[in-house]
Design a protein around this motif. Sequence first.
Motif, PDB file in Angstrom:
ATOM      1  N   SER A 209       0.809  -1.218   0.000  1.00  0.00           N
ATOM      2  CA  SER A 209       0.000   0.000   0.000  1.00  0.00           C
ATOM      3  C   SER A 209       0.843   1.270   0.000  1.00  0.00           C
ATOM      4  O   SER A 209       0.379   2.325  -0.414  1.00  0.00           O
ATOM      5  N   GLN A 210       2.071   1.191   0.467  1.00  0.00           N
ATOM      6  CA  GLN A 210       2.928   2.375   0.539  1.00  0.00           C
ATOM      7  C   GLN A 210       3.680   2.620  -0.762  1.00  0.00           C
ATOM      8  O   GLN A 210       3.735   3.741  -1.257  1.00  0.00           O
ATOM      9  N   THR A 211       4.267   1.579  -1.322  1.00  0.00           N
ATOM     10  CA  THR A 211       5.091   1.750  -2.520  1.00  0.00           C
ATOM     11  C   THR A 211       4.344   1.446  -3.810  1.00  0.00           C
ATOM     12  O   THR A 211       4.786   1.855  -4.887  1.00  0.00           O
ATOM     13  N   GLY A 212       3.221   0.722  -3.723  1.00  0.00           N
ATOM     14  CA  GLY A 212       2.501   0.338  -4.926  1.00  0.00           C
ATOM     15  C   GLY A 212       3.148  -0.794  -5.697  1.00  0.00           C
ATOM     16  O   GLY A 212       2.713  -1.119  -6.809  1.00  0.00           O
ATOM     17  N   GLN A 213       4.186  -1.406  -5.144  1.00  0.00           N
ATOM     18  CA  GLN A 213       4.880  -2.508  -5.797  1.00  0.00           C
ATOM     19  C   GLN A 213       4.258  -3.844  -5.400  1.00  0.00           C
ATOM     20  O   GLN A 213       3.818  -4.027  -4.275  1.00  0.00           O
ATOM     21  N   ARG A 214       4.240  -4.778  -6.366  1.00  0.00           N
ATOM     22  CA  ARG A 214       3.717  -6.105  -6.069  1.00  0.00           C
ATOM     23  C   ARG A 214       4.684  -6.873  -5.177  1.00  0.00           C
ATOM     24  O   ARG A 214       5.903  -6.801  -5.340  1.00  0.00           O
ATOM     25  N   TYR A 215       4.114  -7.602  -4.215  1.00  0.00           N
ATOM     26  CA  TYR A 215       4.937  -8.389  -3.302  1.00  0.00           C
ATOM     27  C   TYR A 215       5.645  -9.531  -4.030  1.00  0.00           C
ATOM     28  O   TYR A 215       6.798  -9.839  -3.742  1.00  0.00           O
ATOM     29  N   LEU A 216       4.923 -10.185  -4.943  1.00  0.00           N
ATOM     30  CA  LEU A 216       5.439 -11.385  -5.587  1.00  0.00           C
ATOM     31  C   LEU A 216       5.679 -11.147  -7.067  1.00  0.00           C
ATOM     32  O   LEU A 216       5.018 -10.307  -7.694  1.00  0.00           O
ATOM     33  N   LYS A 217       6.608 -11.910  -7.621  1.00  0.00           N
ATOM     34  CA  LYS A 217       6.888 -11.910  -9.044  1.00  0.00           C
ATOM     35  C   LYS A 217       6.720 -13.331  -9.564  1.00  0.00           C
ATOM     36  O   LYS A 217       6.569 -14.291  -8.798  1.00  0.00           O
TER      37      LYS A 217
END
Length: 852
Positions: free
Chosen positions: A812-820
């Motif tokens: 929620s803070q960075t907008g980056q997905r946790y998983l790839k």
Amino acid sequence: MKFSHSIQFNAVPDWSSHYIAYSNLKKLIYQLEKSINRAETGDDAEHAPLIRSSDDPDQVFQRALDVELEKVSSFYEIKEREIYGEVEDLLREKAAFEAETDGQGENGRLDMGSRMGDHPRRTSLFRNFTRPRRASTISQALDGGADDSDDEDDESTALQRSRLSFTDRSKSTPHDANGGGDGAVETSEPSKSIRRHSLAYDDYAHDELAIFYSSGITLKKRATSIYVQLCELKSFAQLNKTGFSKVLKKYDKICNRNLKQRYIEKFVAPAYPFSSETMNRLDENIHRMEQAYADVVTQGDVAVAKKELRLHLREHVVWERNTVWREMIGIERKAEAATMGLRRTLLGADNDPTKARLQGDDDNEPDMKELQTPVGRVACPTWLLSSTMLTLVIIITVFFVLLYIPIFDKPEEQNCLAMLVFVSLLWATEVIPLFVTSLMIPFLCVLLRVVRSDSKPHDRLDAGAAAKYIFSAMWTPVIMLLLGGFAVAAALSKYDIAKRIATFVLSKAGTRPRTVLITNMFVAAFASMWISNVAAPVLCFSIIQPMLRNLPSDSDMSKALILGIALASNIGGMLSPIASPQNIVALDTMSPQPSWGVWFFIALPVGIISIILIWILLLVSFKPGKGTTIVPIRPVKEKFSGIQWFISLTTLGTILLWCLSHQLEWLFGDMGVVAIIPLFLFFGTGVLTKEDFNNFLWTIIILAAGGLSLGRAVNSSGLLHTIAGTITENVEGLSLYGVLVVFACLILVVATFISHTVAALIILPLVYSVGVGMEEPHPNLLVMGSALMCSAAMGLPTSGFPNMTAIMMEDSQTGQRYLKVKHFISRGIPSSIITLLVVISVGYGLMLVVGM
């Protein structure tokens, strides 16, 4: 609707900056949560939060609330003085207007007061000013209005007539300086000359009418405007009071404090905008406006005045809300477009216009491309030239080739092979939605005449008999079982029963990372048993949000937690017959159908062992315990309500009857009949509504029904028997265990790349036929093992709904997905292999024990 959206939707647009900053206070709550739960050591200056751990969170949050309360109170006082001043001005002008209208009779010019008293108006003061003029005599001009017909002309018509009367006057011939009536110009039209004799007095009367009418219109508009402002002021106070209550409740819940009651009693309730005296004064002024409107417009009828004022208020609110709603929809569409773009990037749809269009992109004007043909240049949409459209053309070509190249002697087997390959390719490539392909199956079965009679000599059925046969195959007791499972899942989710059970269990997990991880995995698997492995990961991800917020963005614990829930949800899809559609297909394929008790006896040990081994894999690969501080999940404090107990008892009773279905077969006949019990009780008592029924996953139901009809058609045509005989010959030297291993590996590979349900629809009927044709037939054992392996396919992000949900999770803070994707390949493929080994060892032994 979330309150942050509700306050935006219901706020007065011009006052939006003066409402409680609910969203900002929520952000502050999450910052305070981190400061409370952050470890005392290990924080460097770069990563340390802005709020110091030494600060009392209650004081920090209370200071922010004080600022908001002061902002709301000061604005309310300013607007109150402004609006109340307008109220007093209007009442003074109303009194002056009434005095003028009452005095007209004394001057002998226009006794409106007596006319109004003698002839009360039905709806509006302005009805008296909209009478069409009769013959132009003095008596008719002044007194004939009482006998006019009761027209329903509105105010705009009255204003237009007033303007027309002034226009007539300006076009008429001027009189002499003394105003005599004998100075009329001669004309060839006697009626016009007669009219001009009384024109001077008639115009004088209409001047008075226009003046008073204009004053009445102005008073009506001002009264309406002030009434709307008063109602908006009342809404402002009520909405802000609700905002303070909700944000304090959220603070107490997230930070585990007890500030709400104390702060509201000490500060919010006594505040000027929320005090009872202020509300009483506001209501009093609203009543004064209603009475003023009644005096001016509705001849003292307050009930009619309230009705008209509320109509004006409703129109005003609707207009404002439509404006705000359009803005909110625009914001939501932008966010959804961004999400769809990410999903297309993940699934490889960015370079495929057809797939993008099928997934929801609406381009009003598709891109065109010109092609050189022997008949000239032809323009066609680019999506027609895409890889997806090319795939569809190839599939259709293969279908027609298989129809006309002789492979089997019997035409029904030949046609059925073409249909089977055609449908399987459509399902595997998903060039059109899966359920649409399922809907094509009965159409092709009847058109290609692939259905034969069940009794010898197995003649091909005509179109009418084939249609009845294939449609009866689409609706079986197993489909009813699926509907019953959907009803149970909807009730458990709607009334937060599943969430409360999951939260209670997770609250006991403590703060050790390895314990928290395996607890979340078992909770996800348990939830998948009853509310499907589509909804279970969504539920679990919402529960662990506080935990994720307090972990660093690049934490391995976050990755392990999300991936663990996804993999466990896949495993949970095998734990009960209603956990996933592939289990429904397996039940319909097996004969006799195993009871729920037998299913649990086999699936639960397999699932539990698989989850434990996957948990060990995640611990070894992620090492989530290093430098990780876990925020404990707090259970819900509210007690179970009566309706929640009713749902829980009904669900437990239904599950018990499903487990005893074979013993009670003399009573119910089939598990599908038992599924009617939760449908009747939940929908009949209003626990679930028709909207909940419409929200069932009908695409899954149609997909399963189409697959069942395909299996019945392939079996009826004789094609399944022929293919199964060929495969049986090739595996003749293999034991039952060897055949199980071959089919388990096959279905694992297929289900990894296509939908688990589709893999089951295509392969399970074939597996059953092969099992029947073996020297020692064990068809149910092979089908059960293959069905378990459908849920075990989880090596790619697209291998099942849990994986797709997990890879879309963002910080929620960075907008980056946790998983790839690499996380699924490196952990998902080994997890699938681990589950395969468990199924062909522990699962095989348990299936032999129950005599499959």
